[in-house]
Motif scaffolding. Structure first.
Motif, PDB file in Angstrom:
ATOM      1  N   ASP A   1      37.036  31.140  35.906  1.00  0.00           N
ATOM      2  CA  ASP A   1      38.100  30.190  35.561  1.00  0.00           C
ATOM      3  C   ASP A   1      39.479  30.828  35.727  1.00  0.00           C
ATOM      4  N   MET A   2      39.634  32.058  35.320  1.00  0.00           N
ATOM      5  CA  MET A   2      40.933  32.730  35.399  1.00  0.00           C
ATOM      6  C   MET A   2      41.328  33.054  36.846  1.00  0.00           C
ATOM      7  N   LEU A   3      40.340  33.214  37.715  1.00  0.00           N
ATOM      8  CA  LEU A   3      40.634  33.491  39.128  1.00  0.00           C
ATOM      9  C   LEU A   3      40.612  32.233  39.983  1.00  0.00           C
ATOM     10  N   GLY A   4      40.208  31.109  39.399  1.00  0.00           N
ATOM     11  CA  GLY A   4      40.106  29.875  40.169  1.00  0.00           C
ATOM     12  C   GLY A   4      38.925  29.866  41.115  1.00  0.00           C
ATOM     13  N   ALA A   5      37.866  30.612  40.777  1.00  0.00           N
ATOM     14  CA  ALA A   5      36.674  30.682  41.623  1.00  0.00           C
ATOM     15  C   ALA A   5      35.719  29.545  41.285  1.00  0.00           C
ATOM     16  N   ASP A   6      34.987  29.072  42.287  1.00  0.00           N
ATOM     17  CA  ASP A   6      34.029  27.994  42.111  1.00  0.00           C
ATOM     18  C   ASP A   6      32.752  28.541  41.477  1.00  0.00           C
TER      19      ASP A   6
ATOM     20  N   LYS B   1      46.928  36.292  30.509  1.00  0.00           N
ATOM     21  CA  LYS B   1      47.089  36.023  31.940  1.00  0.00           C
ATOM     22  C   LYS B   1      48.316  35.142  32.193  1.00  0.00           C
ATOM     23  N   GLN B   2      48.468  34.084  31.388  1.00  0.00           N
ATOM     24  CA  GLN B   2      49.600  33.177  31.569  1.00  0.00           C
ATOM     25  C   GLN B   2      50.924  33.894  31.358  1.00  0.00           C
TER      26      GLN B   2
ATOM     27  N   PRO C   1      42.030  43.503  47.083  1.00  0.00           N
ATOM     28  CA  PRO C   1      41.954  43.080  45.674  1.00  0.00           C
ATOM     29  C   PRO C   1      40.580  43.287  45.056  1.00  0.00           C
ATOM     30  N   ILE C   2      39.533  43.271  45.866  1.00  0.00           N
ATOM     31  CA  ILE C   2      38.188  43.429  45.312  1.00  0.00           C
ATOM     32  C   ILE C   2      37.980  44.843  44.756  1.00  0.00           C
ATOM     33  N   ILE C   3      38.624  45.840  45.389  1.00  0.00           N
ATOM     34  CA  ILE C   3      38.537  47.215  44.891  1.00  0.00           C
ATOM     35  C   ILE C   3      39.418  47.384  43.658  1.00  0.00           C
ATOM     36  N   LEU C   4      40.619  46.809  43.727  1.00  0.00           N
ATOM     37  CA  LEU C   4      41.531  46.880  42.578  1.00  0.00           C
ATOM     38  C   LEU C   4      40.882  46.257  41.347  1.00  0.00           C
ATOM     39  N   ALA C   5      40.223  45.118  41.539  1.00  0.00           N
ATOM     40  CA  ALA C   5      39.579  44.421  40.424  1.00  0.00           C
ATOM     41  C   ALA C   5      38.540  45.311  39.758  1.00  0.00           C
TER      42      ALA C   5
ATOM     43  N   GLY D   1      44.230  37.966  38.581  1.00  0.00           N
ATOM     44  CA  GLY D   1      44.411  36.549  38.885  1.00  0.00           C
ATOM     45  C   GLY D   1      45.730  36.211  39.550  1.00  0.00           C
ATOM     46  N   PRO D   2      46.876  36.593  38.972  1.00  0.00           N
ATOM     47  CA  PRO D   2      48.163  36.271  39.605  1.00  0.00           C
ATOM     48  C   PRO D   2      48.360  36.920  40.973  1.00  0.00           C
ATOM     49  N   ILE D   3      47.658  38.023  41.225  1.00  0.00           N
ATOM     50  CA  ILE D   3      47.805  38.740  42.495  1.00  0.00           C
ATOM     51  C   ILE D   3      47.149  37.976  43.644  1.00  0.00           C
ATOM     52  N   LEU D   4      46.078  37.245  43.349  1.00  0.00           N
ATOM     53  CA  LEU D   4      45.301  36.598  44.411  1.00  0.00           C
ATOM     54  C   LEU D   4      46.090  35.542  45.168  1.00  0.00           C
ATOM     55  N   SER D   5      47.173  35.045  44.568  1.00  0.00           N
ATOM     56  CA  SER D   5      47.991  34.035  45.261  1.00  0.00           C
ATOM     57  C   SER D   5      48.625  34.604  46.528  1.00  0.00           C
ATOM     58  N   ALA D   6      48.726  35.924  46.623  1.00  0.00           N
ATOM     59  CA  ALA D   6      49.322  36.554  47.806  1.00  0.00           C
ATOM     60  C   ALA D   6      48.315  36.678  48.951  1.00  0.00           C
ATOM     61  N   TYR D   7      47.075  36.320  48.700  1.00  0.00           N
ATOM     62  CA  TYR D   7      46.025  36.440  49.708  1.00  0.00           C
ATOM     63  C   TYR D   7      45.443  35.065  50.028  1.00  0.00           C
TER      64      TYR D   7
END
Length: 456
Positions: free
Chosen positions: A170-175, A328-329, A351-355, A381-387
């Motif tokens: 939910d926090m990453l917006g993943a399905d 997060k917000q 990002p997958i390594i950073l996570a 979560g906020p970082i993923l918007s750049a990808y």
């Protein structure tokens, strides 16, 4: 808004504050995360009114989805537990595999049972089966306990509707459908390596007999003669599979529409509705209440009591997840998310390594897997918007965070003591068995997720 360097410094201080509050002051993670979020907002220069608005927005936005999924899932799991469904799975698999391969059957049983049932509950319910097998075969309890624990831990870590992956998704917006699919693909081989294979190795290295008081109870007889009263394996497995199947079908249909293989229509509307986690879990819970409850003699009052009991432990988890959403917000509204996104995108750091690194660092220091997942998801979560990431890639990042939050369970983790005390292990034996098993799961899950991310 403060300059980027100040925001980064404030973020580091905020994480340090969280660790101090939880580890030294011993404040509950729910309050600790809220206080940390407030500190982050104030120190970054946000107006005080905006700080409280961000906390309310983060809590509400997260709990609107997660609280519902975790709440319904908890009732679903409690019905399965109370009806003997978890026991039915374990005992049926052991009968079909035979005692020679019982360690394999326990791993698969744990894998299935942890989908609707909390990890610690599943372990406590099934540990008598481990004791009985160890007594009959004269093998170390670790020979059977590690496969069971691995199956439980892998599913609890990787596959919704367990709270951790639900919250991170939910926090990453993943399905959730993709998280379930990817979690199962990665989880099964990891469970085999960390369970039956490692369990056989460590069981031969460290001999541990069932605790003396347990041996006395086993001598008097166990509950094997009650197996006939348990629900059928097929029915319990089908009920567990209903919500997973519906959510995965929804995700598959959405993928086909994106690829242009089919268009939106009545089929899409129906699958989207039935495959939504709310609908899928409600349907599964109602079916479980009818087939495993009412038809097996449970009264409406008893089913109500079961549901009420289920929500007590879920409430604490929901609040911790909600406070993580507030954190997060605050990262987003304070501008920290944008700064981190720009910084990391310039370095081309995946990002997958950073996570994984963030989740692992918090896990080792803090101990709580849930708090580690939420903290890492709040930062990533906020970082993923750049990808520009596909649904499957987002799901793999969820697995990466979950893997990092599983690594190196030691004395600051409640699971370390739960397993050690129930199995009668010394601290050193727990480190050599449980801690190594958890680390195998973490590294295996992260490694497979990283490899898969290269192809999506």
């Amino acid at each position: 808004m403060a300059d980027p360097a100040t925001l980064l410094l404030v973020t580091v201080l905020a994480i340090g504050l969280l660790l101090v509050l939880v580890l030294w002051i011993k404040l509950h993670p729910f309050l600790s995360l809220l206080i940390t979020a407030m500190f982050l907002g104030i120190a970054s220069g946000m107006p005080l009114g905006k700080v409280t608005d961000s906390i309310q927005s983060g809590l509400g936005g997260t709990l609107g989805f997660v609280a519902t999924v975790v709440g319904i899932g908890s009732i679903f799991g409690q019905i399965l537990e109370a009806s003997g469904g978890t026991e039915a799975i374990a005992k049926t698999l052991i009968r079909r595999f035979g005692k020679e391969k019982a360690h394999w059957s326990l791993s698969f049983a744990g894998f299935l049972i942890a989908i609707p049932v909390f990890f610690d509950v599943g372990f406590i319910i099934l540990v008598p089966v481990v004791y009985a097998l160890a007594k009959d075969t004269k093998k170390s309890t670790l020979f059977y306990a590690i496969p069971l624990l691995a199956g439980l831990a892998v599913t609890h870590t990787f596959i919704p509707p367990t709270p951790g992956p639900v919250a991170v998704a939910d926090m990453l917006g993943a399905d959730l459908g993709w998280v379930i699919l990817v979690g199962a693909i990665i989880g099964l081989p990891v469970a085999i390596i960390a369970g039956p294979l490692f369990g056989k190795y460590i069981g031969n290295k460290i001999y541990v007999a069932p605790p003396p008081h347990v041996m006395e109870e086993l001598e008097k007889g166990d509950r094997a003669d009650e197996a006939h009263s348990l629900p059928s394996f097929g029915m319990v497995s089908a009920i567990i599979g209903i919500p997973l199947f519906l959510m995965v079908i929804k995700s598959m249909v959405e993928l086909f529409i994106k690829l242009g293989y089919m268009g939106k229509g009545i089929f899409y509307e129906v699958t989207s509705f039935l495959g939504h986690p709310f609908t899928a879990l409600i349907l599964a819970t109602l079916i479980a209440a009818w087939l495993l409850g009412t038809r097996r003699g449970y009264t409406r009052k008893e089913l109500l009591d079961i549901s009420t009991k289920a929500l007590a432990p879920a409430g604490m988890i929901i609040l911790i997840i909600g406070s993580g959403g507030a954190f997060k917000q605050m990262l987003i509204d304070s501008g920290v998310g944008d700064v981190l996104a720009q910084l990391i995108s310039r370095t081309q750091f995946p990002p997958i390594i950073l996570a994984f690194i963030i989740a692992a660092a918090v896990r080792i220091i803090l101990g709580s897997a849930t708090v580690s997942m939420i903290t890492a998801a709040g930062i990533v979560g906020p970082i993923l918007s750049a990808y520009s990431l596909s649904d499957m890639h987002c799901a793999l990042i969820v697995i990466s965070i979950a893997s990092g939050a599983t690594i190196l369970s030691h004395v600051n983790d409640s699971g370390f003591w739960l397993v050690g005390k129930y199995l009668g292990l010394t601290e050193v034996q727990t480190l050599k068995s449980w801690t190594v098993m958890e680390t195998i799961i973490a590294l295996g899950g992260f490694g497979l997720a990283l490899v898969l991310s290269l192809f999506v």
